[in-house]
Motif scaffolding. Sequence first.
Motif, PDB file in Angstrom:
ATOM      1  N   PRO A 169      -9.448   4.607  -0.922  1.00  0.00           N
ATOM      2  CA  PRO A 169      -9.217   4.009  -2.242  1.00  0.00           C
ATOM      3  C   PRO A 169     -10.353   4.278  -3.207  1.00  0.00           C
ATOM      4  O   PRO A 169     -11.516   4.210  -2.834  1.00  0.00           O
ATOM      5  CB  PRO A 169      -9.131   2.506  -1.942  1.00  0.00           C
ATOM      6  N   THR A 211      -4.916   1.715  -7.927  1.00  0.00           N
ATOM      7  CA  THR A 211      -3.811   0.761  -8.097  1.00  0.00           C
ATOM      8  C   THR A 211      -3.189   0.886  -9.479  1.00  0.00           C
ATOM      9  O   THR A 211      -1.972   0.819  -9.624  1.00  0.00           O
ATOM     10  CB  THR A 211      -4.284  -0.687  -7.904  1.00  0.00           C
ATOM     11  N   HIS A 253      -0.897   3.808  -9.536  1.00  0.00           N
ATOM     12  CA  HIS A 253       0.343   3.440  -8.852  1.00  0.00           C
ATOM     13  C   HIS A 253       1.247   2.632  -9.750  1.00  0.00           C
ATOM     14  O   HIS A 253       2.447   2.874  -9.846  1.00  0.00           O
ATOM     15  CB  HIS A 253       0.038   2.584  -7.618  1.00  0.00           C
ATOM     16  N   ILE A 261       3.298  -5.229  -5.654  1.00  0.00           N
ATOM     17  CA  ILE A 261       1.918  -5.158  -5.180  1.00  0.00           C
ATOM     18  C   ILE A 261       1.796  -5.869  -3.839  1.00  0.00           C
ATOM     19  O   ILE A 261       1.191  -5.351  -2.898  1.00  0.00           O
ATOM     20  CB  ILE A 261       0.945  -5.758  -6.218  1.00  0.00           C
ATOM     21  N   ILE A 262       2.420  -7.045  -3.755  1.00  0.00           N
ATOM     22  CA  ILE A 262       2.374  -7.774  -2.486  1.00  0.00           C
ATOM     23  C   ILE A 262       3.022  -6.937  -1.387  1.00  0.00           C
ATOM     24  O   ILE A 262       2.471  -6.764  -0.299  1.00  0.00           O
ATOM     25  CB  ILE A 262       3.105  -9.128  -2.597  1.00  0.00           C
ATOM     26  N   ARG A 271       0.808  -3.839  -0.475  1.00  0.00           N
ATOM     27  CA  ARG A 271      -0.403  -4.250   0.236  1.00  0.00           C
ATOM     28  C   ARG A 271      -0.082  -4.658   1.663  1.00  0.00           C
ATOM     29  O   ARG A 271      -0.784  -4.296   2.600  1.00  0.00           O
ATOM     30  CB  ARG A 271      -1.071  -5.412  -0.500  1.00  0.00           C
ATOM     31  N   THR A 272       1.018  -5.433   1.846  1.00  0.00           N
ATOM     32  CA  THR A 272       1.373  -5.878   3.206  1.00  0.00           C
ATOM     33  C   THR A 272       1.687  -4.691   4.091  1.00  0.00           C
ATOM     34  O   THR A 272       1.216  -4.597   5.217  1.00  0.00           O
ATOM     35  CB  THR A 272       2.608  -6.798   3.203  1.00  0.00           C
ATOM     36  N   GLN A 318       0.794  -1.600   3.708  1.00  0.00           N
ATOM     37  CA  GLN A 318      -0.396  -0.774   3.923  1.00  0.00           C
ATOM     38  C   GLN A 318      -1.282  -1.386   4.979  1.00  0.00           C
ATOM     39  O   GLN A 318      -1.855  -0.689   5.818  1.00  0.00           O
ATOM     40  CB  GLN A 318      -1.182  -0.612   2.626  1.00  0.00           C
ATOM     41  N   ARG A 319      -1.357  -2.709   4.931  1.00  0.00           N
ATOM     42  CA  ARG A 319      -2.174  -3.397   5.926  1.00  0.00           C
ATOM     43  C   ARG A 319      -1.603  -3.172   7.320  1.00  0.00           C
ATOM     44  O   ARG A 319      -2.302  -2.884   8.259  1.00  0.00           O
ATOM     45  CB  ARG A 319      -2.251  -4.898   5.622  1.00  0.00           C
TER      46      ARG A 319
END
Lengths: 272, 301, 344
Positions: A102, A107, A110, B287-288, B291-292, B294-295
């Motif tokens: 990153p 972000t 994106h 975004i949530i 991110r989830t 990706q985690r």
Amino acid sequence: MTALFGKRKKFSLRHQPGFTSIAMACFVLLYAPIIILVIYSFNEGRYIAVWEGFSLQWYIAAWNNEAVIDATLRSLLLAFLAALISTVVATMAAIGTTRTSPYRGLTSIHTLINQPLIVPEIVTGVALLIVFAAVKVATGFQGFFYLVLAHAAFCIPFAYLPIRARLEGMDKTLETAAADLYASRWMTFRRITLPLLWPGILAGAMLAFVISLDNVVITEFVKSAGQETLPTYMLGQLRRVITPEINAISTVLLLISLLVVSLYFIVTRKRT
Amino acid sequence: MASDQLRKGEVRRNWLLSTPALIILLSAASGPLLVVLVYSFLTPGEYGGVVWQFSWDAWISVIFERDIFDDTISIADAHLTILWRSVSLSLMTTVVTFILGFPTAYFIATRPPQNRNLWLFLITIPFWTNLLIRTFAVLEVIRNEGVINTALIAMGIIETPIQILYTDTAIMIGMTYVYLPLMVLPIYASMERLNFNLVEAAYDLYATRLKVLWRVIVPLVKPGIVAGSILVFVPSLGTFVTPRVLGGGKKLMLSNLIELQFGSGRNWPLGAALSITLLAMVMVALIIYIRTTQRDQATSK
Amino acid sequence: MSIFRKAGFVGVALLASVGTANAAGELNLYNWGNYTNPDLIKKFEKEFDVKVTVTDYDSNSTALAKVKAGGHGFDMVVPSANYVKIFISEGLVEKSRPDQMANFKHVAPEWNNPSWDPGRMYSVPWQWGTVGMVVDTEVYNGDINTSSLVFDPPPELQGKINMAPEMNDVLALAILYHGGELCTTDKTVLKKVRDTLVAAKVHWLSMDYGLVEKMPRGDFAAASYWNGAGFRARLAKPSINFGYPKEGYLLWMDSLMVLKDAKNMENAKLFQNFVMHPENAGLISSFARYANGITGSEAYMPADMATAREIIIPDEFKAAGHFLPACSKEANDIYTAIWTELTK
């Protein structure tokens, strides 16, 4: 049959139960309404509703209907240009934003790329109307360019996402190996990354093309005089009557796409 | 020090690669959105358009409504109902297209390599025709005098036609029909790279087909699944043609609600405010979601 | 990459060639979709050596938004009566004085001085029509000349009704049904309107366009819809008939106007004059199947239009026809709220 479906093994490690049946069902369901459409384009009757015998009159009518031919050609050209630009640009962006640790602003990039997906078309349409109109008034230039720009913009996320998905599944070992062998970055890209990425790029390009071809609302607001596209032409017809000429045009478009597919198939066959 | 330089160079290069896309987007997508944001703070013009006068009215109307007849202020129940309707429809469409699309993508990905592009094209060819025409074609199949009903009556299974048209089922059929390739293509792109040696290794360890599917294949094609879900869920939130033609148009979708403000409703600022609200909500959800997943990917590695 | 580069050059060349400013001998018409007879255009092009483009819109508000924003490239527009007034008051149209043109004498007396354009200083009639009850008499053969068919439907029609999703039309019809005045802000009347609409909606099957494709196939049995579509539906299925609600029904008229920022002003005025000739008006009508406002055009229209009940309003219902005015923002806000509540 065997050539198309591949050899059957006793225990195929690729086989999952039911998957083939579902896939086949999908294809059938996808094509059933299309086939009905094609059949009705040969309908003698004026209303899509009632079958009245075989006739080519709608093809003749469509051929003589300058407005619809003009609109169709413009749609095809627009979709081609939009798909081309958006796929090239999306490929570059995908490479710049995937498989890297990153960095600042990632972000945001994106978000910007995906944003055309999120905003309802009516909003983008109105926004573009206002902004582009101001530019058109100021510069006096009213060309096709605005439509291409608008279409390329909203096609970008559609091209980007499949390419990115593909890219994420590719590990960097091959490319690192190439670098170790003193290949330039460009060479690595052209000879290794691009061929591996190609299915994703193709998927993205096709999506972008189809999305552009279908767009109604944004085109409706951005178009200037004499820039009718097929969907906006049909939107105008919605309140009156939808003539079977549209069915004829759609069948022709289908034929064209089948032709393109066959051509591509022949060309790639030759290479292998 | 040297690695810092390398890193900086890499970052700069990445930025440069994204620049053309960003330029196009800023000029023809995100940039003009600023106009929308500005408009949401203005006063509606008499016959549409805006008057350059600051006002909070639009934003207030998004959440609160004043009852027309007794002037009580309450939460804008109409907006919430419409929002919920669009969101649930989109969620269902995503799930259904996934159930249908995953096997289809898998099927295409497991064909002999020289045939895969053919299958890929076959999936997209129906979509070379126009959305409106495709929707009308689905109409032809499900209406009272359509293919399904005529066939069922001819076979003697039913006496009177089943009312499929103008129901929620009809909308689901139409939506799935329209959005299927958007799910299939990204999943395929991911799957095509699938290293079946891993699959074979799993089988060698006596895993069942289901386990192989769930534990090995799905995690490996997760990027494709994520992409596909986004490509279906988000645009379907803005859909209005299919629900109207197949569902009868008696119930507004989010897109209709916004369109109404720019049209007969003559309230551009409210339309703008509604759109920004929608945009914000979806971005947060995205975004949530990203991110989830990706985690998950990071931990699974 | 070389393929991409080649394609890029072709693309740029095409773009450059397509983006031109308006040349002399051109006319750019902005009209409703599927509303302009191509033969009419060809005739005009030949007679005056002018290249005509026709671009479509699907609603008055879109047309207004685009014209207001500017940079559109259109010379002429064809809005409905209530929007004619808006276009004039917003200063978007040219005072082309059709009343002083050669063919003005052909305009029918009842249409040459409308309230929305007194003296016809800006606009020329294109087509006009009504919104009424389109009913399949096989399903219901009672009195069809009443809007209670859709607001308080008889049992045979319940669950088989379609309403054209035009907010202003539906609300106006409902207001007239309750004896109110169009564009009223009277809360008592509007409360009744709201309640009637919400109660009636239960019996409606759909609120969509496409009557001509759907009604002859039996998708629904009654509709509140435009007369031209009702006419075409009857041609497809003879049992379909057209009723004029005696409580009050809507008249509409679309008129051709010249835009103030038109680049081809002279050609636009020529077209306005052209359209007022009976033969050309007849061409317009025979395409979309609506009446026009020009006397003598009947000779050039299809014969079945001369006696069609959808086109010729029976005398006993003439008084019940109302043109939809451009309502104030205050009234419109209430109507939008009612409509949103109705369709939520």
